[in-house]
Write a protein that holds these residues in place. Structure first.
Motif, mmCIF file in Angstrom:
data_model
loop_
_atom_site.group_PDB
_atom_site.id
_atom_site.type_symbol
_atom_site.label_atom_id
_atom_site.label_comp_id
_atom_site.label_asym_id
_atom_site.label_seq_id
_atom_site.Cartn_x
_atom_site.Cartn_y
_atom_site.Cartn_z
ATOM 1 N N GLY A 83 -3.897 -3.139 1.511
ATOM 2 C CA GLY A 83 -3.560 -3.582 0.941
ATOM 3 C C GLY A 83 -2.687 -4.789 2.655
ATOM 4 O O GLY A 83 -3.176 -5.765 3.039
ATOM 5 N N TYR A 107 7.663 -6.099 3.751
ATOM 6 C CA TYR A 107 7.077 -4.743 3.941
ATOM 7 C C TYR A 107 7.585 -4.151 5.677
ATOM 8 O O TYR A 107 6.714 -5.379 6.048
ATOM 9 C CB TYR A 107 5.929 -5.034 2.822
ATOM 10 N N ASP A 179 2.274 -12.949 -0.381
ATOM 11 C CA ASP A 179 2.118 -11.453 -1.128
ATOM 12 C C ASP A 179 2.744 -11.240 -1.755
ATOM 13 O O ASP A 179 3.888 -11.119 -2.385
ATOM 14 C CB ASP A 179 2.835 -10.081 0.484
ATOM 15 N N THR A 181 2.882 -8.857 -4.934
ATOM 16 C CA THR A 181 2.336 -7.516 -5.155
ATOM 17 C C THR A 181 4.075 -6.597 -5.899
ATOM 18 O O THR A 181 3.493 -6.590 -6.855
ATOM 19 C CB THR A 181 2.559 -6.370 -3.595
ATOM 20 N N LYS A 204 -0.814 -0.713 -6.439
ATOM 21 C CA LYS A 204 1.025 -0.700 -6.636
ATOM 22 C C LYS A 204 0.956 -1.570 -8.184
ATOM 23 O O LYS A 204 0.062 -0.431 -8.567
ATOM 24 C CB LYS A 204 1.759 -1.621 -6.004
ATOM 25 N N ILE A 213 -5.729 3.854 -3.799
ATOM 26 C CA ILE A 213 -5.275 3.089 -1.832
ATOM 27 C C ILE A 213 -5.978 1.622 -2.826
ATOM 28 O O ILE A 213 -7.906 1.951 -2.504
ATOM 29 C CB ILE A 213 -4.860 3.062 -1.358
HETATM 30 N N1 PLP Z 1 2.738 -5.335 0.772
HETATM 31 C C1 PLP Z 1 3.483 -4.914 -0.131
HETATM 32 C C2 PLP Z 1 4.858 -5.574 -0.710
HETATM 33 C C3 PLP Z 1 3.509 -3.357 -0.453
HETATM 34 O O1 PLP Z 1 4.589 -2.906 -0.354
HETATM 35 C C4 PLP Z 1 2.478 -2.671 0.631
HETATM 36 C C5 PLP Z 1 2.651 -1.649 0.605
HETATM 37 O O2 PLP Z 1 3.898 -0.694 0.508
HETATM 38 C C6 PLP Z 1 1.956 -3.286 1.095
HETATM 39 C C7 PLP Z 1 1.707 -4.558 1.088
HETATM 40 C C8 PLP Z 1 0.979 -2.410 1.943
HETATM 41 O O3 PLP Z 1 0.378 -2.162 0.944
HETATM 42 P P1 PLP Z 1 -1.225 -1.028 0.786
HETATM 43 O O4 PLP Z 1 -0.161 0.369 1.409
HETATM 44 O O5 PLP Z 1 -1.793 -0.558 -0.104
HETATM 45 O O6 PLP Z 1 -1.787 -0.337 2.105
#
Ligand code: PLP
Length: 386
Positions: A83, A107, A179, A181, A204, A213
């Protein structure tokens, strides 16, 4: 962008399983092959074959990118090694002197990327409460190029109004990145609401099994997609074929899992809100949540993440994470198993522009039986509050 016109009008779950993933014409394999190769034979000098070197692309990545684009209603998608690699590609579009307006509740790794890495390259960021539209409007400067939203926010689970905020960014000629996620494309469609890029840690909910990952960007702007693809190849932040396969496999059950995550999170939030040992519960699906109405308009369901504070402060919070048996004390989220963590110590140890209570706990509700999860919290709360 799909070559499968019969899927253009298909529903989310159908596209999650079929887009980019026709049975292999050579062998009939129903599961998309993992192309574990670094290079591709060029059959003629000067030929323009789709693949030459695997940093630039490979068929497994193309298949994943097609399904990612379809699920977000984008014209194109890019898969990344993580991410944060995806986020880095977006920020590489900026130049020294550019300015970013970002949610103050992103994050911790995103906060670190902006304040410790890109700040060294002449990019400045103003962090702002994205639930305050006037404050976001006021944060824009003549050199603002990007609005960075996260919704629901991590870890306070505030909900940002993507339509209203992306309209502000557009009026300032800035791009909006969401984002997404925490919500996943099953719950929120940022591009349809006006965002230019949906950004994901596919580690996630897309992956869904805490075994890989990955990251992704989806856009409906072909020029942006071209720029980002150029950056990804130039920087080299590409995912490995086996990881691509795992994420693609996870996506096939994304809709079913999201429904179960959301059902469990709602039940947990409602249980905690009534519990005498609990101080406050943060969950957009509760009527007490300040953006509950916005969440109802913007989200299909309210998500699998619940944050809360306990009475008895930090000591009680620490006892709680050490007392759960089904909820594993660990970072990350979006897997089939339930997790619990202390954002100040774990996910946001890298920093946050928003004040995070030291006794805040964050749950990623898995897809176990609801009653078992509640029973585990009940016994852990009994121990932590005694
Ligand atoms: N964005 C959010 C909301 C996250 O919770 C995370 C990681 O926990 C990321 C981005 C970063 O992703 P990655 O750990 O796959 O690099």
């Amino acid at each position: 962008m799909t070559q499968q016109p019969h899927l253009n009008t298909a529903g989310f779950a159908t596209r999650a399983i079929h887009v980019g993933q026709e049975p292999d014409p050579q062998t009939g394999a129903v599961s998309f092959p993992i192309y574990q190769t670094s290079t591709f034979a060029q059959f003629e000098v000067g030929s323009s074959q789709p693949y030459d070197y695997a940093r630039s692309g490979n068929p497994t990545r193309t298949a994943l990118e097609q399904v990612l684009a379809s699920l977000d209603g984008g014209c194109d998608a890019l898969a990344f090694a993580s991410g944060l690699a995806a986020e880095t590609a977006v920020l590489h579009m900026l130049s020294p002197g550019d300015h970013v307006v970002a949610s103050d509740d992103v994050y911790g790794g995103t906060h670190r990327l902006l304040t410790k890495i890109f700040s060294n390259h002449g990019i400045t960021t103003t962090f702002v409460d994205v639930t305050d539209i006037a404050a976001v409007q006021a944060a824009f400067l003549p050199n603002t190029k990007l609005l960075w939203l996260e919704t629901p926010t991590n870890p306070m689970l505030r909900v940002a109004d993507i339509s209203a905020l992306s309209a502000i960014a557009k009026s300032h000629n800035a791009l909006t990145v969401v984002d997404n996620t925490f919500a996943s494309p099953y719950l929120v469609q940022p591009l349809a609401l006006g965002a230019d890029i949906a950004s994901y840690s596919t580690t996630k909910y897309h992956g869904g099994h805490s075994d890989v990952i990955g990251g992704a960007l989806v856009t409906n702007n072909p020029e942006l997609a071209k720029k980002l693809r150029y950056i990804e190849n130039a920087v080299g932040s590409v995912p490995a074929p086996w990881d691509l396969f795992l994420i693609m496999r996870g996506i096939k059950t994304l809709s079913l899992r999201m429904q179960a995550h959301c059902r469990n999170a709602q039940a947990i939030a409602e249980y905690l809100e009534k519990h005498p040992a609990i101080e406050h519960v943060y969950y957009p699906g509760l009527k007490s949540h300040p953006q509950h109405d916005l969440a109802t308009r913007q989200m299909r369901m309210y998500g699998g993440m619940v944050s809360f504070t306990v009475k008895g402060g930090v000591a009680a919070a620490h006892r709680l994470v050490e007392s759960t048996k089904l909820f594993t004390y660990a970072v990350s989220l979006g897997g089939v198993e339930s997790l619990i963590e202390l954002p100040r110590i774990l996910t946001h140890a890298a920093g946050s522009a928003h004040e995070i209570p030291a006794h805040l706990l964050r749950i990623s509700a898995g897809i176990e039986e609801t009653e078992d999860l509640i029973a585990d919290l009940a016994q852990a709360l009994k121990q932590s509050s005694s």
